[in-house]
Design a protein around this motif. Sequence first.
Motif, PDB file in Angstrom:
ATOM      1  N   CYS A   2       0.837  -1.196   0.000  1.00  0.00           N
ATOM      2  CA  CYS A   2       0.000   0.000   0.000  1.00  0.00           C
ATOM      3  C   CYS A   2       0.874   1.250   0.000  1.00  0.00           C
ATOM      4  O   CYS A   2       0.619   2.207  -0.749  1.00  0.00           O
ATOM      5  N   GLY A   3       1.920   1.267   0.822  1.00  0.00           N
ATOM      6  CA  GLY A   3       2.824   2.407   0.864  1.00  0.00           C
ATOM      7  C   GLY A   3       3.510   2.647  -0.467  1.00  0.00           C
ATOM      8  O   GLY A   3       3.632   3.801  -0.918  1.00  0.00           O
ATOM      9  N   VAL A   4       3.953   1.570  -1.124  1.00  0.00           N
ATOM     10  CA  VAL A   4       4.596   1.711  -2.427  1.00  0.00           C
ATOM     11  C   VAL A   4       3.628   2.329  -3.430  1.00  0.00           C
ATOM     12  O   VAL A   4       3.992   3.235  -4.199  1.00  0.00           O
ATOM     13  N   LEU A   5       2.386   1.854  -3.425  1.00  0.00           N
ATOM     14  CA  LEU A   5       1.385   2.380  -4.357  1.00  0.00           C
ATOM     15  C   LEU A   5       1.070   3.845  -4.078  1.00  0.00           C
ATOM     16  O   LEU A   5       0.882   4.642  -5.001  1.00  0.00           O
ATOM     17  N   LEU A   6       1.004   4.223  -2.798  1.00  0.00           N
ATOM     18  CA  LEU A   6       0.787   5.634  -2.455  1.00  0.00           C
ATOM     19  C   LEU A   6       1.931   6.493  -2.980  1.00  0.00           C
ATOM     20  O   LEU A   6       1.713   7.592  -3.493  1.00  0.00           O
ATOM     21  N   ALA A   7       3.156   5.993  -2.849  1.00  0.00           N
ATOM     22  CA  ALA A   7       4.315   6.739  -3.344  1.00  0.00           C
ATOM     23  C   ALA A   7       4.268   6.908  -4.853  1.00  0.00           C
ATOM     24  O   ALA A   7       4.778   7.897  -5.396  1.00  0.00           O
ATOM     25  N   GLU A   8       3.650   5.953  -5.543  1.00  0.00           N
ATOM     26  CA  GLU A   8       3.542   6.018  -7.002  1.00  0.00           C
ATOM     27  C   GLU A   8       2.401   6.923  -7.462  1.00  0.00           C
ATOM     28  O   GLU A   8       2.194   7.089  -8.667  1.00  0.00           O
ATOM     29  N   GLY A   9       1.652   7.474  -6.490  1.00  0.00           N
ATOM     30  CA  GLY A   9       0.604   8.419  -6.843  1.00  0.00           C
ATOM     31  C   GLY A   9      -0.807   7.885  -6.744  1.00  0.00           C
ATOM     32  O   GLY A   9      -1.762   8.604  -7.059  1.00  0.00           O
ATOM     33  N   ARG A  10      -0.966   6.635  -6.300  1.00  0.00           N
ATOM     34  CA  ARG A  10      -2.315   6.088  -6.139  1.00  0.00           C
ATOM     35  C   ARG A  10      -2.990   6.726  -4.936  1.00  0.00           C
ATOM     36  O   ARG A  10      -2.343   7.090  -3.956  1.00  0.00           O
ATOM     37  N   THR A  11      -4.307   6.843  -4.987  1.00  0.00           N
ATOM     38  CA  THR A  11      -5.067   7.254  -3.813  1.00  0.00           C
ATOM     39  C   THR A  11      -5.245   6.051  -2.907  1.00  0.00           C
ATOM     40  O   THR A  11      -4.961   4.899  -3.284  1.00  0.00           O
ATOM     41  N   GLU A  12      -5.738   6.303  -1.682  1.00  0.00           N
ATOM     42  CA  GLU A  12      -6.030   5.195  -0.761  1.00  0.00           C
ATOM     43  C   GLU A  12      -6.975   4.195  -1.415  1.00  0.00           C
ATOM     44  O   GLU A  12      -6.733   2.968  -1.365  1.00  0.00           O
ATOM     45  N   GLU A  13      -8.041   4.681  -2.026  1.00  0.00           N
ATOM     46  CA  GLU A  13      -9.032   3.789  -2.627  1.00  0.00           C
ATOM     47  C   GLU A  13      -8.427   2.978  -3.764  1.00  0.00           C
ATOM     48  O   GLU A  13      -8.685   1.773  -3.900  1.00  0.00           O
ATOM     49  N   GLU A  14      -7.600   3.605  -4.574  1.00  0.00           N
ATOM     50  CA  GLU A  14      -6.970   2.901  -5.697  1.00  0.00           C
ATOM     51  C   GLU A  14      -5.988   1.846  -5.197  1.00  0.00           C
ATOM     52  O   GLU A  14      -5.920   0.735  -5.746  1.00  0.00           O
ATOM     53  N   ALA A  15      -5.227   2.184  -4.152  1.00  0.00           N
ATOM     54  CA  ALA A  15      -4.262   1.229  -3.609  1.00  0.00           C
ATOM     55  C   ALA A  15      -4.961   0.011  -3.035  1.00  0.00           C
ATOM     56  O   ALA A  15      -4.570  -1.139  -3.297  1.00  0.00           O
ATOM     57  N   VAL A  16      -6.011   0.237  -2.244  1.00  0.00           N
ATOM     58  CA  VAL A  16      -6.739  -0.881  -1.635  1.00  0.00           C
ATOM     59  C   VAL A  16      -7.392  -1.740  -2.710  1.00  0.00           C
ATOM     60  O   VAL A  16      -7.401  -2.975  -2.627  1.00  0.00           O
ATOM     61  N   ALA A  17      -7.932  -1.111  -3.752  1.00  0.00           N
ATOM     62  CA  ALA A  17      -8.558  -1.865  -4.835  1.00  0.00           C
ATOM     63  C   ALA A  17      -7.535  -2.740  -5.552  1.00  0.00           C
ATOM     64  O   ALA A  17      -7.830  -3.888  -5.914  1.00  0.00           O
ATOM     65  N   GLU A  18      -6.337  -2.211  -5.761  1.00  0.00           N
ATOM     66  CA  GLU A  18      -5.306  -3.000  -6.448  1.00  0.00           C
ATOM     67  C   GLU A  18      -4.827  -4.156  -5.586  1.00  0.00           C
ATOM     68  O   GLU A  18      -4.577  -5.259  -6.082  1.00  0.00           O
ATOM     69  N   ILE A  19      -4.708  -3.932  -4.283  1.00  0.00           N
ATOM     70  CA  ILE A  19      -4.281  -4.996  -3.374  1.00  0.00           C
ATOM     71  C   ILE A  19      -5.387  -6.033  -3.192  1.00  0.00           C
ATOM     72  O   ILE A  19      -5.133  -7.226  -3.012  1.00  0.00           O
ATOM     73  N   ALA A  20      -6.633  -5.576  -3.237  1.00  0.00           N
ATOM     74  CA  ALA A  20      -7.815  -6.454  -3.162  1.00  0.00           C
ATOM     75  C   ALA A  20      -7.853  -7.264  -1.870  1.00  0.00           C
ATOM     76  O   ALA A  20      -8.207  -8.443  -1.870  1.00  0.00           O
ATOM     77  N   ALA A  21      -7.463  -6.632  -0.786  1.00  0.00           N
ATOM     78  CA  ALA A  21      -7.511  -7.270   0.537  1.00  0.00           C
ATOM     79  C   ALA A  21      -7.463  -6.169   1.586  1.00  0.00           C
ATOM     80  O   ALA A  21      -7.132  -5.009   1.282  1.00  0.00           O
ATOM     81  N   THR A  22      -7.788  -6.526   2.820  1.00  0.00           N
ATOM     82  CA  THR A  22      -7.777  -5.554   3.910  1.00  0.00           C
ATOM     83  C   THR A  22      -6.355  -5.066   4.177  1.00  0.00           C
ATOM     84  O   THR A  22      -5.417  -5.858   4.274  1.00  0.00           O
ATOM     85  N   VAL A  23      -6.202  -3.751   4.304  1.00  0.00           N
ATOM     86  CA  VAL A  23      -4.919  -3.140   4.668  1.00  0.00           C
ATOM     87  C   VAL A  23      -5.110  -2.534   6.053  1.00  0.00           C
ATOM     88  O   VAL A  23      -5.570  -1.399   6.199  1.00  0.00           O
ATOM     89  N   GLU A  24      -4.781  -3.291   7.091  1.00  0.00           N
ATOM     90  CA  GLU A  24      -5.110  -2.889   8.457  1.00  0.00           C
ATOM     91  C   GLU A  24      -4.390  -1.617   8.894  1.00  0.00           C
ATOM     92  O   GLU A  24      -4.878  -0.881   9.752  1.00  0.00           O
ATOM     93  N   GLY A  25      -3.229  -1.342   8.317  1.00  0.00           N
ATOM     94  CA  GLY A  25      -2.476  -0.164   8.725  1.00  0.00           C
ATOM     95  C   GLY A  25      -3.217   1.140   8.481  1.00  0.00           C
ATOM     96  O   GLY A  25      -2.969   2.133   9.167  1.00  0.00           O
ATOM     97  N   ILE A  26      -4.141   1.140   7.519  1.00  0.00           N
ATOM     98  CA  ILE A  26      -4.885   2.363   7.205  1.00  0.00           C
ATOM     99  C   ILE A  26      -5.782   2.752   8.370  1.00  0.00           C
ATOM    100  O   ILE A  26      -5.739   3.885   8.871  1.00  0.00           O
TER     101      ILE A  26
END
Length: 306
Positions: free
Chosen positions: A231-255
């Motif tokens: 999730c952190g890598v995706l955020l650094a690449e410019g993804r939003t929270e929603e886009e990162a979570v959608a790409e991971i397709a699983a719960t990201v508890e750190g959020i």
Amino acid sequence: MGLRIAVLGRGAWGQTLIDIWSRQGHQVGSWSRRDGGSPVPLLASIDLVAVAVSLVGIEPLAKLLKGHWPASLPLISCSKGIDLEQLATPSQLWQQALGSMPCLVLSGPNLAAELKQGLPAASVLACSDASLGQRLQDQLSGEGLRLYTNQDPIGTEAAGALKNVIAVAAGISDGLRLGANAKASLLCRGLAEMGVVIEGLGGSASSLYGLAGLGDLLATANSPLSRNYRCGVLLAEGRTEEEAVAEIAATVEGIRTARAALKLARPHHWKLPICEQVVAVLDTQIRPADAVRALMERELKPEAQK
């Protein structure tokens, strides 16, 4: 003779526990919300329940189980995080819902994909009842998963929750290609931040340096198998929270944990600068690179000062 175990939740970690304990010779039944129906029939004639649902899944599951839980039946909580509404750890949520049943916490560097491959790992089984913890340590340890014990469930849970936030920050650091020096500094200060929350919740500082703290942080902050790191890598690449979570397709508890930690911190005036910047990035209040700059430009102080 093996134990009769019910595992509630068959996500990656729940299924991994089912596989490990079945290979050890235990009789393992399971339930998932995908099955429909009720998990209550599983509570009959068993020795132990392990709950491996996400944090947000605890409340609806507890409603199904409330009023049916045998008072002496131990529950092992395998969930990680801090509830954003009640500001409680998973074991606290279970005890609030079901009463004072024997409750343990299983946490540590548990990347399920590695355990599924048969790679070795160790975890900590935390329980305020030392004799129960030691008995289950003996019964549940085996090839591939070695268990240690402590008597600090809250500190163990706080460590396991907060390291997910630091893993998101580590993913941002790597995604921005800031190098080994910056990442080492981030992880070191992240440990200090985790310690603030552990001690603030009444946990032991020693849990910070155990398997659920430093051990789990080293695994999740350095592996693409970690959802929080990714999730952190995706955020650094410019993804939003929603886009990162959608790409991971699983719960990201750190959020959710980052937001819960800040909510916990406010009335106590705890200093959690890394959590603050992670939330600011998630809320698109600041760009990842600017969040790093804000951390580097904080007021200078002694290293021992938190």
